[in-house]
Each structure stands twice: as structure tokens, then as C-alpha cells.
Design an enzyme around this catalytic site. Structure first.
Site, PDB file in Angstrom:
ATOM      1  N   GLU A 101      13.549  -1.114  -6.556  1.00 56.67           N
ATOM      2  CA  GLU A 101      12.788  -2.157  -7.274  1.00 56.67           C
ATOM      3  C   GLU A 101      12.429  -1.567  -8.629  1.00 56.67           C
ATOM      4  O   GLU A 101      11.461  -0.814  -8.749  1.00 56.67           O
ATOM      5  CB  GLU A 101      11.524  -2.518  -6.483  1.00 56.67           C
ATOM      6  CG  GLU A 101      11.796  -3.136  -5.120  1.00 56.67           C
ATOM      7  CD  GLU A 101      12.223  -4.605  -5.190  1.00 56.67           C
ATOM      8  OE1 GLU A 101      12.069  -5.229  -6.260  1.00 56.67           O
ATOM      9  OE2 GLU A 101      12.727  -5.117  -4.181  1.00 56.67           O
ATOM     10  N   CYS A 141       5.779  -5.225 -13.679  1.00 55.40           N
ATOM     11  CA  CYS A 141       7.232  -5.084 -13.794  1.00 55.40           C
ATOM     12  C   CYS A 141       7.895  -6.356 -14.291  1.00 55.40           C
ATOM     13  O   CYS A 141       8.917  -6.300 -14.961  1.00 55.40           O
ATOM     14  CB  CYS A 141       7.820  -4.673 -12.461  1.00 55.40           C
ATOM     15  SG  CYS A 141       7.336  -5.766 -11.127  1.00 55.40           S
TER      16      CYS A 141
HETATM   17  P1  NAD Z   1       5.427   6.361 -11.333  1.00 53.07           P
HETATM   18  O1  NAD Z   1       5.497   7.365 -12.434  1.00 53.07           O
HETATM   19  O2  NAD Z   1       4.182   6.199 -10.548  1.00 53.07           O
HETATM   20  O3  NAD Z   1       6.647   6.685 -10.370  1.00 53.07           O
HETATM   21  C1  NAD Z   1       6.911   5.921  -9.221  1.00 53.07           C
HETATM   22  C2  NAD Z   1       7.016   6.831  -8.030  1.00 53.07           C
HETATM   23  O4  NAD Z   1       8.167   7.660  -8.189  1.00 53.07           O
HETATM   24  C3  NAD Z   1       5.813   7.760  -7.853  1.00 53.07           C
HETATM   25  O5  NAD Z   1       5.386   7.736  -6.507  1.00 53.07           O
HETATM   26  C4  NAD Z   1       6.378   9.107  -8.230  1.00 53.07           C
HETATM   27  O6  NAD Z   1       5.748  10.174  -7.544  1.00 53.07           O
HETATM   28  C5  NAD Z   1       7.820   8.966  -7.796  1.00 53.07           C
HETATM   29  N1  NAD Z   1       8.729   9.918  -8.432  1.00 53.07           N
HETATM   30  C6  NAD Z   1       8.610  10.513  -9.638  1.00 53.07           C
HETATM   31  N2  NAD Z   1       9.659  11.350  -9.846  1.00 53.07           N
HETATM   32  C7  NAD Z   1      10.427  11.287  -8.733  1.00 53.07           C
HETATM   33  C8  NAD Z   1      11.641  11.917  -8.327  1.00 53.07           C
HETATM   34  N3  NAD Z   1      12.272  12.782  -9.116  1.00 53.07           N
HETATM   35  N4  NAD Z   1      12.156  11.593  -7.116  1.00 53.07           N
HETATM   36  C9  NAD Z   1      11.536  10.710  -6.313  1.00 53.07           C
HETATM   37  N5  NAD Z   1      10.395  10.076  -6.643  1.00 53.07           N
HETATM   38  C10 NAD Z   1       9.848  10.360  -7.838  1.00 53.07           C
HETATM   39  O7  NAD Z   1       5.757   4.923 -11.855  1.00 53.07           O
HETATM   40  P2  NAD Z   1       6.665   4.513 -13.040  1.00 53.07           P
HETATM   41  O8  NAD Z   1       8.057   4.946 -12.764  1.00 53.07           O
HETATM   42  O9  NAD Z   1       6.004   4.822 -14.334  1.00 53.07           O
HETATM   43  O10 NAD Z   1       6.528   2.913 -12.781  1.00 53.07           O
HETATM   44  C11 NAD Z   1       6.671   2.017 -13.774  1.00 53.07           C
HETATM   45  C12 NAD Z   1       8.042   1.382 -13.668  1.00 53.07           C
HETATM   46  O11 NAD Z   1       8.162   0.756 -12.412  1.00 53.07           O
HETATM   47  C13 NAD Z   1       8.290   0.318 -14.693  1.00 53.07           C
HETATM   48  O12 NAD Z   1       9.600   0.450 -15.171  1.00 53.07           O
HETATM   49  C14 NAD Z   1       8.164  -0.965 -13.889  1.00 53.07           C
HETATM   50  O13 NAD Z   1       8.894  -2.047 -14.405  1.00 53.07           O
HETATM   51  C15 NAD Z   1       8.679  -0.528 -12.571  1.00 53.07           C
HETATM   52  N6  NAD Z   1       8.146  -1.386 -11.541  1.00 53.07           N
HETATM   53  C16 NAD Z   1       9.005  -2.162 -10.837  1.00 53.07           C
HETATM   54  C17 NAD Z   1       8.507  -3.021  -9.887  1.00 53.07           C
HETATM   55  C18 NAD Z   1       9.414  -3.900  -9.086  1.00 53.07           C
HETATM   56  O14 NAD Z   1       8.937  -4.421  -8.096  1.00 53.07           O
HETATM   57  N7  NAD Z   1      10.660  -4.080  -9.457  1.00 53.07           N
HETATM   58  C19 NAD Z   1       7.145  -3.071  -9.630  1.00 53.07           C
HETATM   59  C20 NAD Z   1       6.310  -2.249 -10.367  1.00 53.07           C
HETATM   60  C21 NAD Z   1       6.822  -1.399 -11.318  1.00 53.07           C
END
Ligand code: NAD
Length: 474
Positions: free
Chosen positions: A221, A255
Site C-alpha cells: 500500500e 496517502c
Molecule cells: P514510515 O517511515 O513510518 O515507514 C513505514 C514503515 O516502514 C515503518 O514501520 C518503518 O519502520 C518501516 N520501514 C522502514 N524501513 C524499512 C525497511 N528497510 N524494511 C522494512 N520496513 C521498513 O512511513 P513513510 O514511508 O514515511 O510513510 C509515508 C508514505 O506512506 C507516503 O508515501 C504515503 O503515501 C504512504 N502511505 C500509503 C498508504 C496506503 O494505504 N496506500 C497509507 C498511508 C501512507
């Protein structure tokens, strides 16, 4: 079973929880309807009972998070999603009879939804409760055990999640594993039966690579730049009101937030002015306004400032909307900014914005909208403001996006009967409601051969009988 302290190496911590869940799943591989209903009911009751605590904790992580927005997005959308699962689960669990073709008569065929086993859920900070617990609820509905890795950017909410889940579930059924990227990396490399990731596209690639090593299926997602198209015939103030509501909910950290607005050239100035008015009406004050949410964490705040500086340096016009002329030197709130004259060389049109910054760009005519959208990575959402149904249908056919709301923003995500997920760069797979139950189930094909059947007619040694039979069947 209890998890070791957080001082233990992260790999050990998540591995122990995983081993315990796998062993427990082998012991009880098919929870019945009554059990699943009890599991979901417990989560529902707990979220309702602890809603104030949840909103306050998310608020303390954010610096300031509108309590109403927390209630709507993190509490209400999760509880409504769980209620939907409870309402339909019995029917979804029932085996689905499948028709049997002539060649295999008089056999019986059915599709059985079977729990996959132990599933992993990796969730982000922007809706830190909803995006952890709604996938987890879908996984429990499908009869699985669940491990959740919540975001390190909302540490208090992650800790609260751990406490809440420990109150109602044994850790060999639901385990929450807070921690930094080292925990996340160890988590993603576990041989889950399914790995469900919500977050950025960049990390999504890493998660998929880690999962590939175990041939673990993934749901991703992700995010992306969700465009808004406002047709020249659509009332500009009305569109602006919906765009601002969708954009400034959670200060743009959604998102599916409208990422940029497309209009025809003659409508640019009216659109900018209508957006400005709509913001001023909804948020006459910003700093001192409980309804206006902060940017969630310092790195993200810096990134947004950098995106603005980059646009300014490269010649864009920034219209900051700060109705009470407040100062924003302290804390992480930032005033909404409308960006005019943005170009493809600027970060604001390259990266997902994920904050209160809104470029308004122009196309020569409505004919160019589909190609503008199609030349870019497939977005998670697309918002079309147009009252002409045939034009809307044409645009729906010509463009790809995870989902669409017509004549409003965000709302397709709030409908539990609709699948939620991306396409292309915005993700793969879907959840919410039936789509969530299906994602976390194996749809097993079962064929039952009756005692008296015609199987022997197709046995070797092959001769005239088989040939006649095949030519008749064909
Ligand atoms: P974040 O930095 O919290 O990361 C998300 C998760 O990924 C965290 O739990 C983090 O610990 C984990 N993570 C980080 N590095 C990792 C790795 N190398 N391997 C595995 N897991 C790892 O959140 P973010 O990425 O800043 O979230 C924002 C993004 O998420 C935006 O692009 C947003 O559009 C997207 N988003 C999508 C949805 C959806 O439903 N499609 C919903 C919310 C947010």
C-alpha cells in the site's frame, strides 16, 4: 510466551514472536467463526473504550493532531471497518460451490477460504492506529495470526498499540514489535505467509526484495501523486471546498490527499483564489487552531521546507495562506501554501508532497488531462470534478489509479464495501472488507470425486474410447 526486552538484538525479538505464532498456528490452523467473531469484537470494544487515550497519544506524537481527525480517521474508520467484517464474515467463510463441467461430472467442486498462517503488517506514522489495526483485523477475520511492526516516527502510539493488543490477545496470536529500521528490516525478512506493507514507494521496493527471498507474497500500500482535475464547467468554489477539505485533513499527510490540481489556463487564477478563500474560511487561525494538525515529525517538516525552498529557487510563485499572520518559527505546524508556475524540474511536481502544499498546474484544454496523468507513475487516487457523466466515464477508462472519487475527495477510501489499494507505482493488492478477507486467505480449490464416476474412461491404455470421448467433449 513473552517477548524479550527491547535490549535484545532486534532479529531475535521478532524471530521469537514469529516462531511462537507459527507453532500456535500449527496447533490451531482453522479458527471457527465463533472464535474469529470474538477476536474482532474484542478489538472493536477496546477501541471504543480507549478512544480518548488513542486520540491523546497520537496527538502527543504529532505535537498537535486534531482530536476530531484522530477520531474520524484512526478510531471511526477502524471500528467501522471491523463492524463490516463482523457483519459479513459468516458468509465469506462459507465454502463457495463451483459449477462442474461436463467432463468431470458427477463430481462436486468448491472454493474454501483457508487462513494463510502468520502474517506481517508493517505500518507508517500518518494514521498510526488505523493502518496497523485495520489490516490486522482483516487478517484475524481470515483466521490468521498477526505480527505488527508500527512506525518509529510515532513511538508513543506504537507503545500504546503494543499495550492494547497485549490486553486482549496472547502474543502468539497478535504481537506488536515496535522499533527502528533495524527491527523493520529483521521483520521484513521473516518467512511470513503474507507480508502487508503500508508506506513509501522507496521502502516498498526494499520490503518486496526482502519478501522475495522467502517467496512471501506481498501487499504493498504505497503512495504517489494523486491528481485533481477540475473541468471548466464545474463550479470553482465548490471544487475548491472539497479539495481543501481533502488536502488539509491531517495537514495533507494522507496517502490519498489531493497532491496537485489541474485546471485549464483561464481557470488558474479563479482556482487559486477559491482555494485561498476556502482555506481562510475553514482555518481563520492555524497555530492556535485545534482543528489544524501539525506536521508529524521533524525530518518530515524539514523535507517539506526543502520542497518549498526548491520551488522558490526555481521560480515558482508561493502563495502562503496565513489568515491571522501567525509565526511558524516554533513547533511543526506550517501554513498551507498554494504553488503557481511549478515545473517538472521542481521537487514539488516530482515527489509525493504529503503535507499542506498544493500546486495548481494548467493544461491547454480538457483533452490533455488523460495524457498528463498517464505520462506519470500511476497514482493512488484520482479526483475528477465534472458533472458530465459521459466525460467522467471516458476519463475513468483512459486513466489508471488505485481509486477515484468523483466530485469530492477521499471518500472512496471510507466506504468499507470498496477495495482499497494502488496500481503500478502506488502499490499492489488491496484490502478493506471482502478484499481484506481475500488478501489474507488462501482460496483453495477442492474437487470431490463421488464413488461412482467416469474417471476410468480416460485411463490408459488409450484407444478408441478416449479418442471418441475427447472428440465429443471438444
Ligand atoms: P514510515 O517511515 O513510518 O515507514 C513505514 C514503515 O516502514 C515503518 O514501520 C518503518 O519502520 C518501516 N520501514 C522502514 N524501513 C524499512 C525497511 N528497510 N524494511 C522494512 N520496513 C521498513 O512511513 P513513510 O514511508 O514515511 O510513510 C509515508 C508514505 O506512506 C507516503 O508515501 C504515503 O503515501 C504512504 N502511505 C500509503 C498508504 C496506503 O494505504 N496506500 C497509507 C498511508 C501512507
Amino acid at each position: 510466551m513473552s517477548l524479550p526486552s527491547v535490549e535484545a538484538p532486534p532479529g531475535a525479538h521478532v524471530q521469537i514472536a514469529f516462531d511462537a505464532q507459527r507453532a500456535a498456528f500449527r496447533e490451531a490452523p482453522f479458527p471457527d467463526y465463533a472464535q474469529r467473531k470474538r477476536d474482532l469484537r474484542r478489538m472493536l470494544d477496546l477501541l471504543i473504550a480507549r478512544q480518548d487515550d488513542i486520540c491523546a497519544t497520537i496527538g502527543s506524537d504529532y505535537g498537535h493532531r486534531s482530536a476530531h481527525e484522530s477520531l474520524m480517521s484512526d478510531v471511526y474508520l477502524t471500528t467501522t471497518g471491523i463492524r463490516h467484517l463482523l457483519q459479513h464474515l459468516h458468509g465469506w467463510m462459507a465454502p463457495t460451490p463451483a459449477p462442474v463441467g461436463l467432463a468431470l461430472q458427477p463430481g462436486r467442486a468448491e472454493i474454501v477460504a483457508q487462513p494463510l498462517g502468520v502474517v506481517g503488517v508493517i505500518s507508517p506514522w500518518n494514521y498510526p492506529l488505523n493502518l496497523a489495526l485495520l489490516p490486522a483485523a482483516c487478517a484475524l477475520a481470515a483466521g490468521n495470526r498477526v505480527m505488527i511492526k508500527p512506525s518509529e516516527h510515532t513511538p508513543r502510539t506504537s507503545e500504546l498499540l503494543r499495550e492494547l493488543m497485549a490486553e486482549i490477545y496472547a502474543e502468539d496470536q497478535v504481537a506488536v514489535c515496535p522499533g527502528d529500521v533495524s527491527v523493520a528490516t529483521a521483520f521484513a525478512s521473516l518467512p511470513f505467509d503474507h507480508l502487508f506493507y503500508t508506506g513509501s514507494t522507496r521502502v516498498g521496493r526494499l520490503v518486496m526484495q526482502a519478501a522475495a527471498g522467502n517467496l512471501t507474497p506481498v501487499t504493498l500500500e504505497l503512495g504517489g501523486k494523486s491528481p485533481v482535475w477540475v473541468h471548466p464547467d464545474y463550479p470553482v468554489q465548490r471544487a475548491a471546498a472539497s479539495i481543501v477539505a481533502g488536502k488539509l485533513f491531517n495537514a495533507g499527510q494522507t496517502c490519498v490527499a489531493p497532491d496537485y490540481v489541474i485546471v485549464t489556463e483561464e481557470r488558474r487564477d479563479p482556482m487559486v483564489s477559491a482555494l485561498k478563500t476556502a482555506i481562510e474560511q475553514r482555518f481563520p487561525k492555524l497555530q492556535d487552531n485545534p482543528d489544524y494538525t501539525s506536521v508529524a515529525h521533524p525530518q518530515h517538516h524539514q523535507r517539506l521546507q526543502h520542497v518549498l525552498q526548491d520551488a522558490r529557487d526555481k521560480g515558482a510563485t508561493l502563495v502562503e495562506v496565513n489568515p491571522s499572520s501567525e509565526r511558524f518559527d516554533e513547533g511543526r505546524k506550517m501554513a498551507p501554501v498554494i504553488v503557481q508556475d511549478a515545473t517538472d524540474e521542481m521537487l514539488v511536481l516530482q515527489e509525493e508532497i504529503f503535507g499542506p502544499i498544493l500546486p495548481v498546474i494548467t493544461v491547454p484544454s480538457s483533452k490533455e488531462v488523460a495524457s498528463y496523468v498517464n505520462e506519470r507513475p500511476r497514482p493512488l487516487a484520482f479526483y475528477i470534478f465534472d458533472r458530465d457523466t459521459s466525460r467522467v466515464d471516458e476519463l475513468l477508462k483512459r486513466t489508471h489509479s488505485g481509486g477515484v472519487t468523483v466530485n469530492d475527495t477521499l471518500l472512496h477510501v471510507a466506504e468499507a464495501n470498496l477495495p482499497f489499494g494502488g496500481v503500478g507505482a502506488s502499490g499492489m493488492g488491496a484490502y478493506h472488507g471482502k478484499a481484506g478477507f481475500d488478501t489474507f486467505s488462501h482460496h483453495k480449490a477442492v474437487f470431490r470425486q463421488p464413488r461412482f464416476n467416469a474417471r476410468f474412461l480416460l485411463d490408459p491404455p488409450y484407444g478408441r474410447t478416449v479418442e471418441r470421448l475427447l472428440s465429443w467433449l471438444m
